[in-house]
Design a protein around this motif. Structure first.
Motif, mmCIF file in Angstrom:
data_model
loop_
_atom_site.group_PDB
_atom_site.id
_atom_site.type_symbol
_atom_site.label_atom_id
_atom_site.label_comp_id
_atom_site.label_asym_id
_atom_site.label_seq_id
_atom_site.Cartn_x
_atom_site.Cartn_y
_atom_site.Cartn_z
ATOM 1 N N TYR A 71 0.839 -1.199 0.000
ATOM 2 C CA TYR A 71 0.000 0.000 0.000
ATOM 3 C C TYR A 71 0.879 1.256 0.000
ATOM 4 O O TYR A 71 0.658 2.195 -0.775
ATOM 5 C CB TYR A 71 -0.875 0.025 1.251
ATOM 6 C CG TYR A 71 -2.269 -0.558 1.143
ATOM 7 C CD1 TYR A 71 -3.146 -0.180 0.139
ATOM 8 C CD2 TYR A 71 -2.726 -1.451 2.113
ATOM 9 C CE1 TYR A 71 -4.446 -0.682 0.088
ATOM 10 C CE2 TYR A 71 -4.022 -1.966 2.067
ATOM 11 C CZ TYR A 71 -4.874 -1.577 1.050
ATOM 12 O OH TYR A 71 -6.147 -2.079 1.002
ATOM 13 N N ASN A 72 1.849 1.287 0.919
ATOM 14 C CA ASN A 72 2.690 2.474 1.068
ATOM 15 C C ASN A 72 3.401 2.831 -0.230
ATOM 16 O O ASN A 72 3.477 4.007 -0.619
ATOM 17 C CB ASN A 72 3.726 2.260 2.170
ATOM 18 C CG ASN A 72 3.120 2.237 3.558
ATOM 19 O OD1 ASN A 72 1.971 2.642 3.755
ATOM 20 N ND2 ASN A 72 3.875 1.771 4.533
ATOM 21 N N GLU A 73 3.948 1.814 -0.875
ATOM 22 C CA GLU A 73 4.689 2.048 -2.120
ATOM 23 C C GLU A 73 3.792 2.645 -3.198
ATOM 24 O O GLU A 73 4.207 3.535 -3.939
ATOM 25 C CB GLU A 73 5.300 0.736 -2.615
ATOM 26 C CG GLU A 73 6.443 0.229 -1.743
ATOM 27 C CD GLU A 73 6.865 -1.180 -2.112
ATOM 28 O OE1 GLU A 73 6.146 -1.832 -2.925
ATOM 29 O OE2 GLU A 73 7.907 -1.640 -1.601
ATOM 30 N N LEU A 74 2.553 2.171 -3.277
ATOM 31 C CA LEU A 74 1.651 2.626 -4.320
ATOM 32 C C LEU A 74 0.975 3.959 -3.993
ATOM 33 O O LEU A 74 0.671 4.740 -4.908
ATOM 34 C CB LEU A 74 0.577 1.563 -4.577
ATOM 35 C CG LEU A 74 1.078 0.213 -5.114
ATOM 36 C CD1 LEU A 74 -0.081 -0.774 -5.208
ATOM 37 C CD2 LEU A 74 1.742 0.385 -6.468
ATOM 38 N N ILE B 200 -5.047 -5.070 -3.754
ATOM 39 C CA ILE B 200 -4.446 -3.790 -3.377
ATOM 40 C C ILE B 200 -4.314 -2.887 -4.601
ATOM 41 O O ILE B 200 -4.613 -1.684 -4.545
ATOM 42 C CB ILE B 200 -3.082 -4.011 -2.701
ATOM 43 C CG1 ILE B 200 -3.267 -4.731 -1.360
ATOM 44 C CG2 ILE B 200 -2.360 -2.675 -2.485
ATOM 45 C CD1 ILE B 200 -1.966 -5.133 -0.678
ATOM 46 N N ASP B 201 -3.895 -3.456 -5.720
ATOM 47 C CA ASP B 201 -3.791 -2.681 -6.966
ATOM 48 C C ASP B 201 -5.133 -2.077 -7.352
ATOM 49 O O ASP B 201 -5.212 -0.913 -7.776
ATOM 50 C CB ASP B 201 -3.290 -3.571 -8.106
ATOM 51 C CG ASP B 201 -1.807 -3.917 -7.996
ATOM 52 O OD1 ASP B 201 -1.076 -3.179 -7.304
ATOM 53 O OD2 ASP B 201 -1.395 -4.931 -8.589
ATOM 54 N N GLU B 202 -6.185 -2.859 -7.201
ATOM 55 C CA GLU B 202 -7.521 -2.389 -7.561
ATOM 56 C C GLU B 202 -7.973 -1.240 -6.650
ATOM 57 O O GLU B 202 -8.536 -0.243 -7.107
ATOM 58 C CB GLU B 202 -8.520 -3.549 -7.467
ATOM 59 C CG GLU B 202 -9.930 -3.187 -7.895
ATOM 60 C CD GLU B 202 -10.883 -4.364 -7.840
ATOM 61 O OE1 GLU B 202 -12.108 -4.145 -7.843
ATOM 62 O OE2 GLU B 202 -10.395 -5.521 -7.785
ATOM 63 N N ILE B 203 -7.696 -1.383 -5.366
ATOM 64 C CA ILE B 203 -8.051 -0.342 -4.398
ATOM 65 C C ILE B 203 -7.306 0.946 -4.696
ATOM 66 O O ILE B 203 -7.901 2.042 -4.762
ATOM 67 C CB ILE B 203 -7.764 -0.832 -2.965
ATOM 68 C CG1 ILE B 203 -8.684 -1.987 -2.589
ATOM 69 C CG2 ILE B 203 -7.925 0.319 -1.960
ATOM 70 C CD1 ILE B 203 -8.219 -2.791 -1.395
ATOM 71 N N VAL B 204 -6.010 0.853 -4.891
ATOM 72 C CA VAL B 204 -5.186 2.032 -5.124
ATOM 73 C C VAL B 204 -5.559 2.722 -6.435
ATOM 74 O O VAL B 204 -5.557 3.954 -6.525
ATOM 75 C CB VAL B 204 -3.697 1.656 -5.104
ATOM 76 C CG1 VAL B 204 -2.832 2.842 -5.541
ATOM 77 C CG2 VAL B 204 -3.283 1.189 -3.713
#
Length: 364
Positions: free
Chosen positions: A260-263, A355-359
């Protein structure tokens, strides 16, 4: 759909072990104060690096019994934060104590240790630091103040199973600590359950009396008036299985937080969670801060992604505490946080794809 917490996927990963221990308890028909509880208490004490662990019915009871075991009663002042679940403060009033609020640190959301001493007076008896969202409070300054003013420290560790402060497990630092095993916690039961940890034999003995109607051995001999607050054998058996996986699950939560942090770190208007240099954060919750919270939350909701707000109304502004006389503006860091924080889905089994979808929706 991406749930806020997915308890089904966790159960599916360990269902054979869980079903076996449940069946064993049913076959043995030992439901209250049984061997599974005794073993879990020993194992959880070892996990927290403490001498004693005492199972109780839930995390709220853990706080009440801890306060009583520390001798807190009518008129005694207890310092804590307005940015926490109401169980923290309910416990204080249930034993006759008086709630004294201190604002939070704007980065960690835990108690601002620089503001504690000014609230201490001759009526102050206890400090309850809350290890919030999985991050420990800054304990060294709190323990120094407690020693100087002869105060008890009760760690509210309901959201911090396995978290560490300067390589010490939470639950092992204060005089006593309180854990909740509510199903959504990092270590969750399949119902209500709680635990008190301590290195004090005196406190452990007092809690054991209090949780079981003021008795320890003889069925109808009561040393004091107590409560009916026992962690049942079925939940203890389930928690024993899950405890074996807790370190792994916490590592996966930390991995997901890192992803999460990275994205999210490059998205304007979003502040990612801060992990203090003294802490090992276990991310019970992954909480971002943004002035666009309501817009982003609605965008996620419209795409079947669940979120939460922990907590939207600070305790000092709750109707239940109107009698305390606090007003808007009294705790500005807490109030600002309550208007901007947003908890994103977080559980050990959360996938990179999710996580990709959320971000992607947050950067929309």
């Amino acid at each position: 759909m991406i749930p806020f917490v997915d308890l089904k996927v966790q159960y599916d990963s360990i269902k054979d072990e869980i079903n076996e221990v449940i069946q064993n308890v049913l076959d043995n028909t030992s439901f209250i104060m049984g061997e599974e509880l005794k073993k879990f208490e020993v194992e959880f004490a070892r996990f927290c690096d403490v001498k004693y662990a005492v199972g109780v019915a839930n995390g709220s009871d853990a706080l009440i019994l801890a306060l009583r075991a520390c001798g807190i009663g009518k008129g005694d002042e207890v310092i804590t934060v307005p940015h926490t679940f109401i169980a923290t403060t309910e416990a204080i009033t249930h034993v006759g104590g008086k709630i004294i609020f201190v604002d939070i640190d704007h980065k960690t959301y835990t108690i601002d240790v620089s503001k504690i001493e000014e609230k201490i007076n001759k009526r102050t008896k206890t400090i309850i630091p809350v290890h919030l969202y999985g991050q420990p409070a800054d304990m060294d300054p709190i323990m120094r103040l407690a020693k100087e003013y002869n105060l008890k420290v009760i760690e509210d560790a309901a959201q911090a199973h396995g978290a560490e402060y300067k390589e010490k497990k939470v639950g092992s630092i204060g005089d006593v600590a309180c854990f909740s095993f509510y199903p959504g916690k990092n270590l969750g039961a399949y119902g209500d359950a709680g635990m008190i940890t301590t290195n004090s034999e005196e406190i452990a003995k007092k809690v054991k009396l209090l949780r079981n109607h003021g008795r320890i051995t003889k069925k109808y001999e009561h040393q004091i008036e107590g409560y009916s607050s026992r962690l049942d054998n079925l939940q203890a058996a389930i928690l024993r299985v899950k405890l074996k996986y807790l370190n792994k699950w916490n590592d996966l939560r930390r991995r997901n937080a890192k992803k999460y942090n990275e994205l999210l770190s490059n998205i304007d208007g979003i502040i990612i969670p801060y992990e203090a240099d003294y802490a090992k954060h276990v991310y019970h919750l992954y909480v971002i801060k943004t002035e666009s919270r309501d817009i982003l939350r609605e965008e996620l909701k419209s795409n079947d992604i669940a979120t939460g707000i922990h907590y939207p109304i600070p305790l000092h502004l709750q109707p239940a505490y109107k009698y305390l006389g606090y007003k808007e503006g009294d705790f500005q860091i807490t109030e600002k946080a309550s208007q901007e924080i947003l908890s994103l889905p977080m559980f050990a089994e959360l996938s990179d794809k999710q996580i990709d979808e959320i971000v992607a929706l947050l950067s929309y």
